[in-house]
Write a protein that holds these residues in place. Structure first.
Motif, short mmCIF file in Angstrom:
data_model
loop_
_atom_site.label_atom_id
_atom_site.label_comp_id
_atom_site.label_asym_id
_atom_site.label_seq_id
_atom_site.Cartn_x
_atom_site.Cartn_y
_atom_site.Cartn_z
N ASN A 324 2.94 -14.88 0.82
CA ASN A 324 2.94 -14.21 2.13
C ASN A 324 2.04 -15.01 3.07
OD1 ASN A 324 2.56 -12.58 4.36
ND2 ASN A 324 2.51 -10.67 3.17
N ALA A 327 -0.08 -13.25 5.82
CA ALA A 327 -1.34 -12.67 5.35
C ALA A 327 -2.34 -13.76 4.99
CB ALA A 327 -1.08 -11.77 4.14
N LEU A 388 -5.66 -7.25 3.49
CA LEU A 388 -4.41 -8.01 3.72
C LEU A 388 -3.51 -8.00 2.49
CD1 LEU A 388 -6.06 -11.00 5.60
CD2 LEU A 388 -4.33 -9.44 6.56
C1 LIG Z 1 2.53 -9.87 4.34
O1 LIG Z 1 1.25 -9.38 4.61
C2 LIG Z 1 1.18 -8.60 5.76
C3 LIG Z 1 -0.27 -8.31 6.05
O2 LIG Z 1 -0.89 -7.75 4.94
C4 LIG Z 1 2.02 -7.36 5.59
O3 LIG Z 1 1.99 -6.59 6.77
C5 LIG Z 1 3.44 -7.76 5.29
O4 LIG Z 1 4.21 -6.65 5.00
C6 LIG Z 1 3.49 -8.73 4.12
N1 LIG Z 1 4.81 -9.25 4.00
C7 LIG Z 1 5.46 -9.23 2.86
C8 LIG Z 1 6.83 -9.84 2.87
O5 LIG Z 1 4.97 -8.76 1.85
#
Ligand SMILES: *[C@@H]1O[C@H](CO)[C@@H](O)[C@H](O)[C@H]1NC(C)=O
Ligand SMILES: Cc1cc2nc3c(=O)[nH]c(=O)nc-3n(C[C@H](O)[C@H](O)[C@H](O)COP(=O)(O)OP(=O)(O)OC[C@H]3O[C@@H](n4cnc5c(N)ncnc54)[C@H](O)[C@@H]3O)c2cc1C
Ligand SMILES: *[C@@H]1O[C@H](CO)[C@@H](O)[C@H](O)[C@H]1NC(C)=O
Ligand SMILES: *[C@@H]1O[C@H](CO)[C@@H](O)[C@H](O)[C@H]1NC(C)=O
Ligand SMILES: *[C@@H]1O[C@H](CO)[C@@H](O)[C@H](O)[C@H]1NC(C)=O
Ligand SMILES: *[C@@H]1O[C@H](CO)[C@@H](O)[C@H](O)[C@H]1NC(C)=O
Ligand SMILES: *[C@@H]1O[C@H](CO)[C@@H](O)[C@H](O)[C@H]1NC(C)=O
Ligand SMILES: *[C@@H]1O[C@H](CO)[C@@H](O)[C@H](O)[C@H]1NC(C)=O
Ligand SMILES: *[C@@H]1O[C@H](CO)[C@@H](O)[C@H](O)[C@H]1NC(C)=O
Ligand SMILES: *[C@@H]1O[C@H](CO)[C@@H](O)[C@H](O)[C@H]1NC(C)=O
Length: 592
Positions: A324, A327, A388
């Protein structure tokens, strides 16, 4: 000990030579007469075998004619000595232990950019083995008289001169087509002086010969209970390009830059004078040598560095890995924003790198603290990872000494196994103001995300603080020419390629360098005003090199260069005054 201004050996040297030839260098303009270029082999003016033989006898038989090490890989050219088995062994050594194989070989070129397939284990046997950018001859230097003989010979015969220690320099400043190399690698003397005393400093010092490598220096001070500032790669020299170019270390926040440590330079000037440069004597030369770049102001034979008592070091590692990237890079932005607080009023150095899917702390180096300091340092950061949704691993270790900490990350001594083998490298010094300003921080982190995207490039960084304003956490140092950008920096970061070098894919390497020149360098400069590490940058750099490597010190450095090297014996790419020269089509060094 009070530093003597006139060295006894200097007096002895002049006494011994007074009745024979004088070591004074003739002040001829380049090329004598109307020549504007240095001679290279094949030119009518190139010294005869008899002249080389005379130089050889002057230096006690220590003149070495360069034979490219990969001559065993070729059937063509004056050095051809093809042997399939030796060639294949050599090719493996180039790839597996690059610098460790090449450093001890006089005249050899390390950076493949400069080797340029002129005699390579990776080209076809039918390709001719040529000297290319290699020096033609090296003097295996044992002391000032060898250096003076080399300088006099190069000046009188209008040939190019270079100073080579390990030859590891990315910019190729320790090599040159048709040059005579002053090879300082075998000046291995190490002297530890516990009670050194000058008006500026009282305490332990270590005097290192110009050929001492970092690993050799660490081994030597180990037994005496001291720490010193030296490079992380054990193969790198200390006194040559490293300390003269500023010099970073894991102890940099505790004690300052490598150049800040030097109390005396013992050198032969480009005009052949053998002297000591200290903050009090020849202080302009002292100032220029401490930060103004290697191979520029004279041939240093040894330097005296401050040493510090050993003691415990808290260490640790941390890995944050995630696919991710939104994040992950948000966390990296927070990491950079908090960076100044990790190294403020402290001795801490944090070495970390960013890839497309990790933030990895290679080591926390927290001198004279225990692991609880690392927990405390990460107190504000770890909760952000939780917020995060990022996983991490984190371990700490208490090391009894800095040496133990160093070996854990860069060992084993003397050379270690973490010397980067020929990356394509860029660098920037990162201002504290950049990471603290939200918009500039976002831009920097966005850029690192762009650079690392795809997995070809990664960014190696070191959080540090070398602020030297009154009341700073570091011991005071004499004025020097370290680029002022360092004093307000929170880090230096080097975007670079993952090993191994594409010896067999020159077109792919050229494409990587094009990305560097066209995209990465300009974007880095736009994101981080200031400068770069003069020792850790690719030779294809095309920016404002005076500002980038010297900043406000450039004009004074140039006037000192002109004063000490009027006939310009010492040239190097991006070295002070280098724009007064150019290469002609055949590779001769010429007046611009
Ligand atoms: C990636 O991390 C962000 C922040 O924590 C979150 O909002 C988002 O849903 C995540 N994306 C995935 C694909 O997990
Ligand atoms: C594999 C690798 C690992 C590295 N690791 C580190 C690291 O851990 N930390 C770090 O800070 N830097 C590191 N560097 C950068 C390093 O500091 C520079 O490459 C530095 O120039 C090396 O100095 P040297 O004397 O060993 O090399 P050389 O190539 O021999 O010389 C470099 C420059 O210094 C000049 N010079 C050499 N000796 C003298 C002398 N006696 N008097 C005057 N001038 C001299 C040369 O003419 C040349 O201009 C690394 C580089 C490489 C390629
Ligand atoms: C140098 O050039 C000038 C003018 O072109 C000429 O007069 C002089 O003789 C030349 N000197 C040498 C040493 O060739
Ligand atoms: C210099 O002299 C030594 C000793 O006689 C000899 O071994 C060496 O090959 C000579 N060097 C050159 C370049 O001729
Ligand atoms: C490498 O060789 C090519 C072809 O001879 C030449 O054009 C180029 O300038 C060389 N590069 C260097 C860095 O010497
Ligand atoms: C250089 O000189 C040293 C002694 O100072 C010697 O040990 C070494 O073998 C010499 N190296 C070469 C390649 O001649
Ligand atoms: C670690 O250092 C702190 C602060 O100096 C001290 O209070 C603590 O007792 C030390 N802990 C250990 C285990 O030595
Ligand atoms: C974090 O680790 C847990 C347990 O190993 C795993 O289930 C989860 O998917 C991981 N989360 C991320 C974002 O990688
Ligand atoms: C990163 O790449 C994106 C997409 O190409 C571009 O819009 C953005 O300007 C880049 N950011 C930086 C700082 O270079
Ligand atoms: C990172 O790069 C590697 C190597 O190219 C690739 O396998 C991986 O999928 C990349 N990860 C992300 C998150 O882009």
């Amino acid at each position: 000990m009070v530093a003597p201004f006139l060295l006894p050996a200097l007096l002895a040297f002049f006494a011994a030579t007074a009745s024979t030839s004088t070591p004074t260098i003739h002040k001829v303009p380049i090329g004598g007469g109307n020549q504007t270029c240095r001679y290279i082999p094949g030119d009518a003016g190139w010294p005869s075998q008899r002249q080389w033989a005379r130089l050889n006898s002057t230096v006690g038989g220590r003149l070495i004619a360069t034979v490219p090490v990969a001559h065993v890989c070729h059937l063509q050219g004056q050095f051809a000595a093809y042997d399939q088995e030796s060639c294949s062994t050599l090719g493996t050594a180039f790839q597996d232990s690059g610098p460790a194989t090449l450093c001890p070989i006089p005249g050899e070129v390390l950076n493949p950019y400069w080797q340029n397939e002129t005699c390579s284990p990776f080209t076809a046997p039918g390709v001719s083995c040529e000297l290319g950018n290699r020096a033609a001859y090296s003097i295996n230097v044992t002391g000032p008289a060898d250096v003076q003989a080399g300088l006099a010979f190069a000046t009188a015969n209008n040939i190019r001169l270079v100073i080579r220690n390990t030859g590891i320099d990315y910019l190729g400043k320790s090599t040159g087509q048709g040059a005579l190399a002053l090879w300082t690698y075998n000046l291995k003397a190490i002297e530890i002086i516990p009670g050194y005393e000058t008006p500026l400093y009282t305490g332990p010092t270590v005097k290192l010969g110009a050929g001492v490598t970092a690993g050799e220096a660490y081994e030597a001070v180990q037994g005496s209970g001291y720490r010193i500032i030296a490079p992380e790669c054990g193969l790198t020299g200390v006194v040559g390009g490293y300390a003269q170019g500023g010099g970073q270390s894991q102890l940099i926040t505790a004690y300052g830059m490598a150049a800040d440590q030097v109390l005396e330079w013992e050198l032969v000037t480009p005009r052949g004078e053998y002297l000591l440069a200290t903050p009090e004597h020849n202080s302009d030369l002292y100032w220029a040598l401490a930060g103004g770049g290697g191979g520029t102001n004279g041939v240093v034979l040894g330097a005296t560095f401050k040493a510090y008592p050993e003691g415990p070091v808290a260490g640790g590692e941390m890995v944050v890995q995630s696919a991710n990237t939104t994040a992950l890079f948000e966390a990296i932005g927070i990491w950079f924003h908090q960076g100044p607080s990790y190294v403020e009023s402290s001795r801490n150095n944090i070495q970390f790198f960013v890839t497309n899917d990790t933030l990895t702390v290679l080591n926390f180096v927290m001198p004279d603290q225990n692991a609880s300091s690392i927990d405390e340092l990460l107190g504000p950061f770890l909760p952000e990872l939780g917020r995060l949704g990022l996983n991490y691993t984190f371990t700490t270790t208490d090391y009894p000494t800095y040496l133990d900490s160093f070996i854990a990350s860069y060992g084993p001594l003397p050379y270690g196994d973490l010397c980067p083998s020929f990356p394509i490298i860029s660098s920037r010094v990162i201002p504290r103001a950049t990471v603290l300003d939200p918009a500039a921080n976002r831009r920097l982190v966005d850029l690192y995300r762009n650079i690392t995207d795809g997995g070809t490039w990664w960014v190696g960084c070191s959080f540090l603080n070398v602020d030297d304003s009154p009341g700073s956490a570091r011991p005071p140092h004499p004025p020097n020419s370290v680029h002022p950008v360092w004093r307000s920096a929170v880090a230096y970061c080097n975007p670079q390629t993952h090993g191994p070098y594409g010896w067999k894919e020159p077109a792919a390497v050229t494409a990587l360098r094009r990305t560097l020149v066209d995209d990465i360098f300009p974007a880095l400069e736009a994101a981080t005003p200031g400068g770069a590490v003069q020792n850790e940058i690719d030779p294809t750099y095309r920016g404002d090199w005076k500002e980038t490597f010297y900043g406000a010190n450039y004009d004074r450095l140039l006037s000192i260069k002109h004063a000490y090297d009027p006939s310009f014996n010492m040239y190097g790419l991006f070295a002070v005054g280098s724009d007064e020269f150019r290469m002609d089509k055949a590779g001769r060094l010429c007046r611009a």
